[in-house]
Design a protein around this motif. Structure first.
Motif, short mmCIF file in Angstrom:
data_model
loop_
_atom_site.label_atom_id
_atom_site.label_comp_id
_atom_site.label_asym_id
_atom_site.label_seq_id
_atom_site.Cartn_x
_atom_site.Cartn_y
_atom_site.Cartn_z
N PHE A 71 -134.61 116.05 48.59
CA PHE A 71 -134.04 115.43 49.78
C PHE A 71 -133.13 116.40 50.52
O PHE A 71 -132.43 117.21 49.90
N VAL A 73 -129.66 116.82 51.99
CA VAL A 73 -128.47 116.16 51.47
C VAL A 73 -127.96 115.07 52.45
O VAL A 73 -127.32 114.10 52.04
N VAL A 76 -129.05 111.70 51.37
CA VAL A 76 -128.24 111.16 50.26
C VAL A 76 -126.93 110.61 50.82
O VAL A 76 -126.47 109.53 50.44
N LEU A 79 -127.40 107.28 52.30
CA LEU A 79 -127.64 106.22 51.31
C LEU A 79 -126.35 105.85 50.57
O LEU A 79 -126.26 104.76 50.01
#
Lengths: 94, 485
Positions: A71, A73, A76, A79
């Motif tokens: 991914f 970052v 992330v 999320l």
């Protein structure tokens, strides 16, 4: 298996759930219904049947040890409930 | 009351694959936090794990090296618990059907007696993420999920260990085996090897076990030993004063050199294991297991015996050379085709070890490669440089990365073997030290050493000592009186 208030509280504690008295009663009703249904299945004679942990009939599905892109970052970060200094931030756990 | 300790260990070792256990994220160390993540290791809904075949291979290699039975059928299970470093709220592990069972590792105890320590199982599982806590005790915790899903082998021993020292020896042996088989670097600094201990006391000779205490998260073998020593003292004090122990999970506090109880809630686990429906079972045929067995390198015990016999070395040499598989390999590469391996062995445990300590370098990144070390010995044997000069040449090689020949050339260190040149120096020394020369001639043989020293000093240590001896003796005996030029 008998479900009582203690069982509900134990399972809630393992699940890190905080239930009100009303919610506890509600959960108990649900779990009793599920286990009653299981009790019907338990009446079957399964003496000679191997336990099934997999229904596919496959084994050894594997991939090669080759790295692929991870991914970005930023995904992330999007999320995460809270994000600081490149880390996901959570209430202190120790 | 005579008490004895009963100790069992759980060792978590990171297997050195390129990617994680169930996804293709890199396992590289030291990456920017949370950049080695994907839907699988973040536990996003709908993401499905696919098992890494190298994790299986390395798990089997480790199992074979630890003398385990490799199970023909093994299954991944979900170990359920809630913690912020575990996004799926379960860890994929193995429970009823582990990959490896019933192994053993042989160690020598304090008195040199051989002991066999049983291994109950060695199963595969994935690691959790890393939590960093704010300096402020009321501050939050920070999560880095790069470690989440890294492949681990959990080695569980039988309660066969009896003393902290034995536990230490066992860990050293296991680490050595895992490094030799190259399934893990076992770097404690990088957290690639972590140990939990279980320890209880019982009256010596009893069969039943006492109440065990678990000490978690020990990040060095020295700390394992210290934690065990502390626990044995603490438990024996409690038992002797008639107190009843309860089963506890404790943490080792390095700053206090003591174990402290973790919150009781932490130990109130009930993992509700069940087979992971997202993963299929692993089946291994005897042929597949044998195929992996063939790729196993020589193990520490075998290598020690072979090196000792093959190169005619002492126990001490072998102990030093085989302290790491990398040093052992360096020795064998250096000694290849060289007729006096014992000389190279001596050089490694004096000069090479010293140079590594001084430069803080790993033998693999050491500038003096095995081939270069052998070349240095060949130059020395050829009489180009003396043994004393060889040390200086070696230090230069380590510092500059040059070959021995290059150093000798650049520094003009070539041994002086030209008799004509040496004879001049010898004569000058005799002339300048008339008193000492007379002493020698009147029977004081010790004076000879002084004269040799003077010749060496004037030639910068480069004169061939054999020729110096010959010439000095010749000049001192044949020509009474100082020759006048």
């Amino acid at each position: 298996m008998k479900i009582d208030g203690k069982t509900i509280q134990w399972v809630a504690e393992l699940s890190q759930l905080y239930l009100s008295a009303g919610e506890e009663a509600e959960m108990k009703r649900h779990l009793v219904a599920i286990l009653d249904y299981m009790a019907i299945l338990n009446e079957l004679d399964l003496e000679d049947v191997e336990p099934t942990s997999h229904t596919l009939g496959y084994s050894n599905v594997m991939r090669d040890d080759i790295a692929k892109e991870s991914f970005d970052v930023g995904i992330v970060e999007d999320l995460a409930p809270r994000w600081e200094k490149g880390h996901i931030v959570v209430p202190r756990v120790v | 009351m005579n008490l004895e300790a009963v100790i069992g260990l759980e060792i978590h070792v990171q297997l050195n694959t390129k990617t994680k256990t169930f996804c293709s994220c890199s396992t590289g160390f030291g990456a920017v936090p949370n950049t080695h993540t994907c839907p699988v290791c973040l536990g996003l809904p709908g993401a499905l794990p696919v098992f890494n075949r190298d994790v299986l291979k390395k798990g089997v290699m480790a199992g074979l090296a630890l003398n385990c039975t490799i199970c023909s059928y093994s299954v991944f299970a979900r170990k359920n618990y809630f913690y912020p470093d575990l996004p799926k709220a379960y860890q994929i592990s193995q429970f009823e059907h582990p990959l490896n069972r019933a192994g053993f590792v042989r160690i020598k105890d304090e008195r040199g007696k051989e002991r066999s320590i049983g291994i109950t199982r060695a199963h595969l599982e994935e690691d959790a993420g890393k939590l960093v806590h704010d300096d402020d005790p009321k501050g939050p915790s920070f999560i880095d999920l790069n470690r989440c899903g890294m492949p681990l082998l959990e080695i569980v021993t039988e309660p066969d260990l009896r003393t902290p020292d034995e536990a230490y020896r066992f860990l050293v042996a296991v680490k050595e085996i895992l490094q030799y088989t190259e399934v893990s670097e076992c770097s404690m600094e990088k957290g690639e090897l972590r140990v939990d201990v279980n320890v209880s006391l019982r009256e010596t000779g009893e069969d039943a076990f006492g109440v065990k205490q678990e000490v978690k998260n020990l990040n060095s073998f020295a700390n394992v030993k210290r934690a065990l020593e502390y626990e044995i003292k603490r438990q024996s004090r409690l038992i002797r004063s008639g107190e009843r122990l309860t089963q506890q999970t404790r943490l080792f506090d390095v700053s206090k050199n003591a174990t402290v109880q973790m919150r009781t809630k932490e130990s109130a686990h009930d993992y509700r294991y069940f087979p992971d429906p997202d993963l299929v079972p692993i089946e291994l045929s005897p042929q597949e297991i044998d195929g992996i067995r063939e790729t196993l390198p020589e193990l520490p015990e075998e290598r020690r015996d072979r090196i000792k016999a093959q190169y005619g070395l002492t126990d001490y040499d072998v102990e030093v050379l085989c302290s790491s598989h990398k040093i052992a390999r360096y020795f064998e590469d250096s000694a290849r085709g060289y007729k006096r391996p014992k000389k190279i062995a001596n050089w490694i445990h004096t000069e090479v070890m010293r140079a590594l300590n001084e430069t803080g370098k790993d033998i693999e990144s050491f500038a003096v490669t095995p081939e270069r070390l052998r070349e240095l010995f060949e130059i020395m044997d050829g009489g180009v440089i003396s043994g004393k000069l060889a040390k200086a040449v070696f230090d230069e090689m380590a510092a500059s990365g040059e070959t021995a020949a290059e150093v000798v050339e650049r520094k003009g260190m070539r041994q002086l073997s030209d008799r004509e040149e040496i004879v001049d120096v010898v004569e000058a020394v005799i002339r300048d030290h008339a008193a000492v020369t007379d002493e020698y001639r009147s029977g004081k043989k010790k004076a000879f050493g002084f004269l040799v020293g003077q010749v060496m000093k004037r030639t910068g240590g480069k004169a061939n000592p054999k020729i110096v001896n010959e010439l000095l003796k010749e000049k001192l005996s044949n020509q009474p009186g100082v020759e006048d030029h």
